[in-house]
Scaffold this motif. Sequence first.
Motif, mmCIF file in Angstrom:
data_model
loop_
_atom_site.group_PDB
_atom_site.id
_atom_site.type_symbol
_atom_site.label_atom_id
_atom_site.label_comp_id
_atom_site.label_asym_id
_atom_site.label_seq_id
_atom_site.Cartn_x
_atom_site.Cartn_y
_atom_site.Cartn_z
ATOM 1 N N MET A 1 -4.247 24.401 1.363
ATOM 2 C CA MET A 1 -2.966 23.605 1.754
ATOM 3 C C MET A 1 -1.752 24.372 0.748
ATOM 4 S SD MET A 1 -1.746 21.130 3.181
ATOM 5 C CE MET A 1 -0.351 20.300 3.305
ATOM 6 N N PHE A 2 -0.764 24.842 1.472
ATOM 7 C CA PHE A 2 0.275 25.573 1.024
ATOM 8 C C PHE A 2 1.074 24.677 -0.202
ATOM 9 C CE2 PHE A 2 4.604 27.401 0.618
ATOM 10 C CZ PHE A 2 4.273 28.788 1.043
ATOM 11 N N SER A 3 1.415 25.458 -1.325
ATOM 12 C CA SER A 3 1.956 24.754 -2.306
ATOM 13 C C SER A 3 2.652 25.784 -3.320
ATOM 14 C CB SER A 3 0.941 24.033 -3.254
ATOM 15 O OG SER A 3 1.658 23.707 -4.432
ATOM 16 N N PHE A 4 4.038 25.443 -3.527
ATOM 17 C CA PHE A 4 4.771 26.583 -4.460
ATOM 18 C C PHE A 4 4.798 26.036 -5.818
ATOM 19 C CE2 PHE A 4 6.940 30.361 -4.222
ATOM 20 C CZ PHE A 4 6.851 30.647 -3.051
ATOM 21 N N GLN A 5 3.931 25.189 -6.261
ATOM 22 C CA GLN A 5 3.851 24.521 -7.447
ATOM 23 C C GLN A 5 2.625 25.027 -8.338
ATOM 24 O OE1 GLN A 5 5.492 20.418 -7.817
ATOM 25 N NE2 GLN A 5 5.118 20.438 -5.897
ATOM 26 N N SER A 7 0.173 24.820 -11.492
ATOM 27 C CA SER A 7 -0.742 23.788 -11.821
ATOM 28 C C SER A 7 -0.117 23.152 -13.197
ATOM 29 C CB SER A 7 -2.157 24.059 -12.301
ATOM 30 O OG SER A 7 -2.052 25.143 -13.262
ATOM 31 N N GLN A 11 1.838 25.725 -15.993
ATOM 32 C CA GLN A 11 3.210 25.429 -16.586
ATOM 33 C C GLN A 11 3.352 24.969 -17.944
ATOM 34 O OE1 GLN A 11 5.567 22.584 -14.415
ATOM 35 N NE2 GLN A 11 4.257 22.594 -12.453
ATOM 36 N N TRP A 325 4.182 36.835 -6.681
ATOM 37 C CA TRP A 325 3.249 35.735 -6.814
ATOM 38 C C TRP A 325 2.313 35.648 -5.454
ATOM 39 C CZ3 TRP A 325 5.608 30.701 -9.184
ATOM 40 C CH2 TRP A 325 6.201 30.899 -10.620
#
Lengths: 413, 413, 398, 398
Positions: A1-5, A7, A11, A325
Amino acid sequence: MFSFQLSAEQQEFRDAVKDFVTNEVKAVANHPDRLQAEDPHFVPAILEQASQMGLRTLALSEARGGAGADHLTACVLAEELAVGDIGFAATLARTSELGHVLFDEAMSDAQRAQFLKSYVEDDNYHLAYAGSDIEADDSGWNYHRSEKSEVEIPVVATKAGNDLVLNGTYAFVANAPLAKLFAVQVKTDPKATGLTAAVIVLVPAGTAGLTIKEPAKVETDADGEQYYRWFHGTGGSVTFKDVKVPAANVLAGRSQLFGAAAASGRGSPLVQALNIGLGRAAYESAIDYAKIRVQGGLPIIQHQAVGNILAEIAIRLETSRNLVWKAAYAADHAGEYAAISELPLQIMAKAYVSHAVHEAALLAAECFGAMGVMKDMPQPHYVHHALVFVHSDTSNSTAKLRVAEAIADFKRD
Amino acid sequence: MFSFQLSAEQQEFRDAVKDFVTNEVKAVANHPDRLQAEDPHFVPAILEQASQMGLRTLALSEARGGAGADHLTACVLAEELAVGDIGFAATLARTSELGHVLFDEAMSDAQRAQFLKSYVEDDNYHLAYAGSDIEADDSGWNYHRSEKSEVEIPVVATKAGNDLVLNGTYAFVANAPLAKLFAVQVKTDPKATGLTAAVIVLVPAGTAGLTIKEPAKVETDADGEQYYRWFHGTGGSVTFKDVKVPAANVLAGRSQLFGAAAASGRGSPLVQALNIGLGRAAYESAIDYAKIRVQGGLPIIQHQAVGNILAEIAIRLETSRNLVWKAAYAADHAGEYAAISELPLQIMAKAYVSHAVHEAALLAAECFGAMGVMKDMPQPHYVHHALVFVHSDTSNSTAKLRVAEAIADFKRD
Amino acid sequence: MDFSLTEEQRAWQMKAREFAANEITPISLAREQIADPKHTWDWEIIKKGSKQGFRTLAVPKAWGGHGADFVSQALVMAELSRADCAIGKAFSQNWKWSHLISMVCSDDQKKRFLTKFLEDDTFVMGKGITEPNAGGDNRLPPPDFPKSGFRLRAERKGDEWILNGEKCFIANGGVGKLFFLDARTDPNVGIKNGTTMFMVPADTPGFRFGKQFNKSGWRFYMNAELIFENARVPDANRVGEVNGGVKKGTDDTTGGDLFGDLELAAHALGVCDHACDAAMKHVKTAMKGGKTLANQQWVQLKLNRMYMLTEALRSFVMRIAWEHDAKVHTQNPGLAMNFSCDTIQDVTRLGLEIMGSSNGRMNASADKLARDAIIWTHLGGDSVLRMRYARRIIAASK
Amino acid sequence: MDFSLTEEQRAWQMKAREFAANEITPISLAREQIADPKHTWDWEIIKKGSKQGFRTLAVPKAWGGHGADFVSQALVMAELSRADCAIGKAFSQNWKWSHLISMVCSDDQKKRFLTKFLEDDTFVMGKGITEPNAGGDNRLPPPDFPKSGFRLRAERKGDEWILNGEKCFIANGGVGKLFFLDARTDPNVGIKNGTTMFMVPADTPGFRFGKQFNKSGWRFYMNAELIFENARVPDANRVGEVNGGVKKGTDDTTGGDLFGDLELAAHALGVCDHACDAAMKHVKTAMKGGKTLANQQWVQLKLNRMYMLTEALRSFVMRIAWEHDAKVHTQNPGLAMNFSCDTIQDVTRLGLEIMGSSNGRMNASADKLARDAIIWTHLGGDSVLRMRYARRIIAASK
């Protein structure tokens, strides 16, 4: 599942590094004396602190005492470190990257038993690789032709009982002046060409006959042309004069250390992550200055001409980071690479990011007017370091030709 | 958790659209007669087929009969559709986007009861919005100054019992010739300025007094200058002459349809996703041609000069797509925007992607030599459409100044 | 060093400026808006311009022409193109072949063709080199593949040559009365050694025009296929020696190639001037954010760049025009042509940027200039041409 | 139109070329490698060049100088900078102030200062305008903030003026014997109306050099702070009228500003020539992928661009040199300076690209050229300068 955040853990680590850089690194990095001297070295104290934060052993697996960071995490943190100082960040990144490859992948249990403890426990234990990362360093130059240029290995190892005796010189090895352990690519047959007869052998610093020399400011070639040595962090020539190491120090089954991923252009874009940090340093300094420098009755950030420059930089850094990234993520998920990209992202990152950050550094320097070329300020250093990135690894032009070969589905024999 | 991988569902939908484009759309889009005529319209049959695949009602929630696609999915599919034909893709994207905003967000239950069924069931039911998306369309032009320019609403609605009577003209409304339902921004007080007294009212096509006119090839202004109308897909002027609609057709609590997200530059980058598809069409055609066109005894893809061009295009598309996907992801997760980016990604995407794709289209055309400017080929059309993207929404230059205001933390009053 | 003009040069410049403003500008956009590529051409403007001398400018005085020097030619091209570069090109295309006739044709040929050319206001000319499978290979013949390049075949039969084959993308195709054709007379060697040039009138039996190309820019200017099916060309129309058609080395003495460099660069200059004029007019009147565009810093920066590049190009163009007149042979004309390609792209794009974003409309003239400009990318600045000049510079360097 | 040189112009060019090759090139890299910015300067090369006339080139013949025209000056600058632009600039910086003296100073001032200047091979000059808080505001005084700009204060006391304040980034600071200073003599109005110019010898009481700046490029060329603490300057050293120091409008007749445009453009040309020379030498010998770089297409394309831009710049530079000699006043010199900034960046960067990637080393000369080039971004091409010329063009357009 695509995510640009990232963990929460990523962070947190990033924020900790950011604080360290802001509070500790910048003052040392941008000290006036250091800027004037253009000394590429970094004071050991800061490297030790970084080591204590786990940055020296970042990529080493957790089981072996490291932080077990994947490529993406390593890239995220490398950028933050490089905002503080590019040489410092490059040194740490090099040791961390080698730490993972050597201790997690290349060493035998016996070798690990010999070296791992010191590597993990000694905050001043750095690593160096004397050898060629990629065999086909002329790919790109040989666009769409099958001829390969071959690596020339300058150090010869001859057998003497259970020992190997090393002779020869690597003209430049990153991290050499700091390294406590060297992985050295040698050939066991003086007449061998390319990687035939190549092996990699571990040589601890301090071994008799091993000499490290920092590079001269100027080197003059046979053709009378002068050359400057371009690098980040620290490095030097490594000379072997009858250096004796046990044959047990050979890394089994290895003729090169990074070969495959780097040659395919699908490895980690760690170098370009460092470069983005450099660009950020330039960018952030320009924003700070533009907010306080008044001309025309207004802080210059309120002038369209300056606002436009800052936006141009922001866009370059944003697109660079996304690409890095993505490349790092793809390198972390090599098995699913095809679903992520058809093209060699690492080499695309090299071609794009190095160009973009060089432009960003120049644009940032422009905000400073005449101050931007004075060594009182870090700006001219940022520009220089950005240029070094353009010309490190492979040239941008040949990088693009390697991308073009991938587009054309050309496979070198 | 960071991931650059689309879900299996997203990938499947993408592959289905890709097949549709390859097998159905391209032959119609690149038909020689159509290229010569530069007719921006698209044959209804293909739009119907697309509708049957769910692309017309893509963003409408599943509960209401749509595919419930989020911004990211919409962007992924818009790119694929635009590879086939930009006008076709723009038409579908517009209807889908409006479908979600109108039926999922803006309409009352009673309004939905009136219009939803036809929208979902009629493959030829398209939507149009006659109004201004953003109030402060001059932001950027007013860099770092608080003056706002105000929208001028050209249609006035006066009350007549339970009806509103509309008079006035919108000079250009996308999708107008195809639309079966219009959302129209009107002002209820002829003397009002800006958004005071603005409301949005639903007007079905075919209402008496409503006239749609396709744009003239050339418009001449009061200053004697000639202008070409630039748009993708289809559109035209919409004139209201004593158009009577029930007051119940007003969308409660709305003075504009897209205002907030677009004004902040943090909305969906759907338009630039379409643009990337255009760039891909140019890129893929250049690769195909470079593999078959022989000069110098070799397919030109084997010439460094051409390989370099293709790599330049690939890098532009890669960086564009990453930025658009990130912006779309952030728009889908507006609550966590700050953790994803400090800057307005949608507006950055506009500034970057439109420039990058225009360059890509020019570079691709260059591979074709003289053929690249002949209307036998789609290349000159790609270049034209890319230019339209540069100048649609807001100009690139003012977009950058909006980014700069965000960098400077400037808040317009 | 002297950048001033002679009286004669200045006179040509002024005459062209007046004609451009009074005759070309009023019809420019109307012609380009004609959808059918067969009908964009306008014989009236050609006749009017011909009567002013713009068609025959380059014919030597000795043969009854104006004998204008290259500086005058550059000035006239820039002035005409400031109004419409496709119309300007329709005139200057003839100069190229006047140069060629006067420099390499026999007196008999000069008499036959120059006389007709001078008398008839509708006599326009062109040259065919490109073919569907030979573009770059003609410009930079690949040493490893000696036989590549154009394939139009000419075989001798008595006093005639029989031509078979096809040329494409040929300027003035469809309207020209005379064409110069490069044909292979020895198919067993490369084009450098196996080519002969012929003069082929449009009414030659077996020669006809094929497809009329529909260009995105330069719409006034005709471009078509030329088709040869046993076309019969008398040997008297052969130019120069058999198999001597493509000159060896870098010193093109035909006047063709060299002038082509100057020609594209000078026309580009006119287009850039046009773009600057239009942008300046716009920024002084259009308002945004409560002030004229002229007061927006970003507009000033773009305007500076438009004028800066245009003046750099003007300097370069005038220098190479002088070099032609002075018979100085360098690679500068080629470099200037490459530079004109980059410059015209940048300047017309900046023009679009400054004039863009007016409610989804684009100033028709700015739009046209950008489409016209794209023609340069293959005519004046493709990678083959750039490599050609680079290789010559490398070869000439010590 | 004539691009050829007179015998005198050609003679200066050849003399400079010889001096550059024999005297400057051998010391160029050695000087730039000196770390301490106080020690990069070399009086020997200044003295040698001075004896050849390069320091005093611009002094009118009537006053005992060489009276070289602007075309000759441009040629000499380009030739000297082809060897080392920082050394070249150290010479031409003096021409600027020779122009100024000969055009606006009184006969008494000419006698006093030109005589010394001509006699003493180590007499170099500079001018102070910039201050820590006044750079852009001097170049493009903001109409809304009339009092911004430099703050150096001069107050009259009897026959003297008392100067207090500080200038920074001043060329030849640390080595100069005479400085021209713009000072505020009426602090209640803007710099356009409240400025007076003074000639201040280095031994003036109360005047001293401050920090010597450590530049990343142009390392030979000195740059320092000038500090004024109750410095006493006789009224006889006042240049022009009180409060008349900064000329109004665009017609700078001091020779200072206008020449500065030509100066930067001509030096940039020399740097570009240098970069082309070095790249050409490299590509003909360095091997990659089994062939010389000269045989790589991408290298040819970059080389084409280097030469193309350099020749465009040469054309522009020679044109504006002629415009200066012909006293033609346009915005072209400013545009040429902006263009030289873009060109020098591109050409030196391309040089790095061609010469890069040799095992982490960079050709020292290519590296130096790129660092030298960056100086232009604020001296010749910052946004303030670009907007200045754009505004003048807008104002001049009908």
